[in-house]
Design a protein around this motif. Structure first.
Motif, PDB file in Angstrom:
ATOM      1  N   LEU A 131       3.261  32.846  31.030  1.00 27.53           N
ATOM      2  CA  LEU A 131       3.010  31.805  32.033  1.00 27.53           C
ATOM      3  C   LEU A 131       1.604  31.930  32.615  1.00 27.53           C
ATOM      4  O   LEU A 131       0.901  30.928  32.807  1.00 27.53           O
ATOM      5  CB  LEU A 131       4.052  31.902  33.147  1.00 27.53           C
ATOM      6  N   PHE A 132       1.183  33.152  32.912  1.00 27.96           N
ATOM      7  CA  PHE A 132      -0.141  33.369  33.514  1.00 27.96           C
ATOM      8  C   PHE A 132      -1.257  32.991  32.535  1.00 27.96           C
ATOM      9  O   PHE A 132      -2.210  32.279  32.900  1.00 27.96           O
ATOM     10  CB  PHE A 132      -0.285  34.829  33.940  1.00 27.96           C
ATOM     11  N   THR A 133      -1.159  33.462  31.292  1.00 29.88           N
ATOM     12  CA  THR A 133      -2.205  33.146  30.319  1.00 29.88           C
ATOM     13  C   THR A 133      -2.182  31.659  29.962  1.00 29.88           C
ATOM     14  O   THR A 133      -3.235  31.069  29.683  1.00 29.88           O
ATOM     15  CB  THR A 133      -2.030  33.998  29.051  1.00 29.88           C
TER      16      THR A 133
ATOM     17  N   VAL B 292       8.413  40.663  31.976  1.00 25.83           N
ATOM     18  CA  VAL B 292       6.964  40.890  32.041  1.00 25.83           C
ATOM     19  C   VAL B 292       6.239  40.031  31.009  1.00 25.83           C
ATOM     20  O   VAL B 292       5.219  39.389  31.314  1.00 25.83           O
ATOM     21  CB  VAL B 292       6.641  42.389  31.812  1.00 25.83           C
ATOM     22  N   PHE B 293       6.779  39.950  29.789  1.00 20.64           N
ATOM     23  CA  PHE B 293       6.119  39.141  28.755  1.00 20.64           C
ATOM     24  C   PHE B 293       6.200  37.651  29.081  1.00 20.64           C
ATOM     25  O   PHE B 293       5.279  36.893  28.767  1.00 20.64           O
ATOM     26  CB  PHE B 293       6.718  39.441  27.383  1.00 20.64           C
TER      27      PHE B 293
ATOM     28  N   ALA C   7      -5.800  21.503  35.006  1.00 16.62           N
ATOM     29  CA  ALA C   7      -4.803  21.890  36.019  1.00 16.62           C
ATOM     30  C   ALA C   7      -4.218  23.246  35.646  1.00 16.62           C
ATOM     31  O   ALA C   7      -4.027  23.553  34.456  1.00 16.62           O
ATOM     32  CB  ALA C   7      -3.685  20.855  36.101  1.00 16.62           C
ATOM     33  N   TRP C   8      -3.929  24.048  36.687  1.00 17.21           N
ATOM     34  CA  TRP C   8      -3.304  25.349  36.414  1.00 17.21           C
ATOM     35  C   TRP C   8      -1.858  25.181  35.969  1.00 17.21           C
ATOM     36  O   TRP C   8      -1.345  25.956  35.186  1.00 17.21           O
ATOM     37  CB  TRP C   8      -3.341  26.217  37.676  1.00 17.21           C
ATOM     38  N   TRP C   9      -1.191  24.170  36.537  1.00 18.37           N
ATOM     39  CA  TRP C   9       0.242  24.004  36.284  1.00 18.37           C
ATOM     40  C   TRP C   9       0.607  22.536  36.325  1.00 18.37           C
ATOM     41  O   TRP C   9       0.097  21.780  37.156  1.00 18.37           O
ATOM     42  CB  TRP C   9       1.060  24.761  37.343  1.00 18.37           C
ATOM     43  N   VAL C  10       1.453  22.105  35.420  1.00 23.42           N
ATOM     44  CA  VAL C  10       2.085  20.789  35.478  1.00 23.42           C
ATOM     45  C   VAL C  10       3.571  20.992  35.163  1.00 23.42           C
ATOM     46  O   VAL C  10       3.945  21.951  34.491  1.00 23.42           O
ATOM     47  CB  VAL C  10       1.467  19.801  34.449  1.00 23.42           C
ATOM     48  N   TRP C  11       4.413  20.081  35.682  1.00 23.65           N
ATOM     49  CA  TRP C  11       5.847  20.211  35.412  1.00 23.65           C
ATOM     50  C   TRP C  11       6.161  19.656  34.035  1.00 23.65           C
ATOM     51  O   TRP C  11       6.922  18.709  33.875  1.00 23.65           O
ATOM     52  CB  TRP C  11       6.667  19.555  36.522  1.00 23.65           C
TER      53      TRP C  11
ATOM     54  N   SER D  35      10.649  24.932  31.230  1.00 23.20           N
ATOM     55  CA  SER D  35      11.716  25.696  30.579  1.00 23.20           C
ATOM     56  C   SER D  35      11.324  27.170  30.440  1.00 23.20           C
ATOM     57  O   SER D  35      12.176  28.057  30.501  1.00 23.20           O
ATOM     58  CB  SER D  35      12.056  25.095  29.218  1.00 23.20           C
ATOM     59  N   GLU D  36      10.036  27.445  30.268  1.00 25.75           N
ATOM     60  CA  GLU D  36       9.584  28.838  30.208  1.00 25.75           C
ATOM     61  C   GLU D  36       9.725  29.499  31.582  1.00 25.75           C
ATOM     62  O   GLU D  36      10.086  30.679  31.682  1.00 25.75           O
ATOM     63  CB  GLU D  36       8.121  28.903  29.748  1.00 25.75           C
ATOM     64  N   LEU D  37       9.453  28.741  32.648  1.00 21.20           N
ATOM     65  CA  LEU D  37       9.639  29.269  34.008  1.00 21.20           C
ATOM     66  C   LEU D  37      11.121  29.572  34.259  1.00 21.20           C
ATOM     67  O   LEU D  37      11.457  30.598  34.876  1.00 21.20           O
ATOM     68  CB  LEU D  37       9.122  28.263  35.032  1.00 21.20           C
TER      69      LEU D  37
END
Length: 249
Positions: free
Chosen positions: A108-110, A102-103, A121-125, A131-133
């Motif tokens: 990732l969301f914040t 959950v944390f 951008a919301w997301w970049v690789w 690594s967090e994903l």
């Protein structure tokens, strides 16, 4: 080591310890998070570049740091369970994994919510984000493995092995901003020489970090108590607790 761990090999002893710690963790979490959030969101000065957008660090940074430290704690419990065959350690792994997941999801969301106005951008690789994903997938894998076995002892061992293998991802997350040319900003509060953040912003962040740590402690203790009751429901001391609760109703 064994002498220190031996009393907590007994599930009843661990149950009692968690019961004693939960109220203290809860009280500290409530007080510290309240102070840290009010201080950080209302009284800390705005960042000279990011304005008020930087205030998301008071949720993002504690979540990100705890996502790694909780995983490290889970891996230590997995090692204890595998080496010393302490079943309460396996129970602790199953209690910790969902909390860490959950944390990690919150981090990732914040991070995405912060990245959109800052990076566009919301997301970049990016190395840190990727690594967090992977850390989130490791948590989910531990949870899935533990629940895939009808025999919880076997499930605990399988989940523990995966938890230990996944430890290699922790230094990758931490040093990703130094090892690779990454979009994510470098370390600001974990530098050994001097944090790159003004003390008026740093103190509420540190208070929040300790507060969220206590919050995690309270949740894990309560989840471990529930797991012990579920796994040890055939034991006389658990039956006596159930009879006492039924009598009070």
């Amino acid at each position: 080591m064994w002498k220190w761990l031996h009393p907590y090999a007994k599930s009843e002893k661990t149950y009692q310890l968690c019961g004693a710690l939960t109220p203290w963790f809860s009280l500290l979490a409530f007080g510290l998070i309240t102070i840290g959030m009010i201080w950080g969101l209302l009284y800390a000065p705005a960042d000279y570049q990011q304005g008020d957008s930087f205030r998301i660090i008071y949720m993002h940074v504690p979540s990100a740091m705890l996502s790694m430290s909780v995983y490290a704690a889970m891996a230590i419990m997995a090692l204890v369970g595998l080496v010393w065959q302490i079943k309460t350690a396996d129970m602790a792994v199953s209690a910790i994994a969902p909390v860490g997941a959950v944390f990690t999801a919150i981090a990732l969301f914040t991070g995405a919510a912060w990245g959109k106005p800052m990076w566009g951008a919301w997301w970049v690789w990016d190395a840190r984000l990727t690594s967090e994903l992977i850390l989130l997938f490791l948590y989910l894998g531990v949870i899935a493995l533990y629940n895939a076995f009808d025999d919880k002892a076997s499930g605990g061992k399988a989940a523990g092995i995966l938890a230990l293998v996944g430890v290699v991802n922790l230094p990758i997350i931490h040093y990703s901003v130094e090892w690779w040319n990454t979009l994510h900003q470098g370390a600001t509060i974990t530098r050994f020489d001097k944090p790159l953040i003004d003390s008026s912003m740093l103190w509420p962040l540190l208070i929040n970090l300790v507060g969220f740590g206590c919050f995690v402690g309270a949740i894990v203790c309560q989840r471990l108590r529930n797991e012990i009751l579920l796994r040890e429901q055939h034991r006389p001391w658990v039956k006596s607790i159930a009879m006492k609760v039924a009598g009070e109703k």
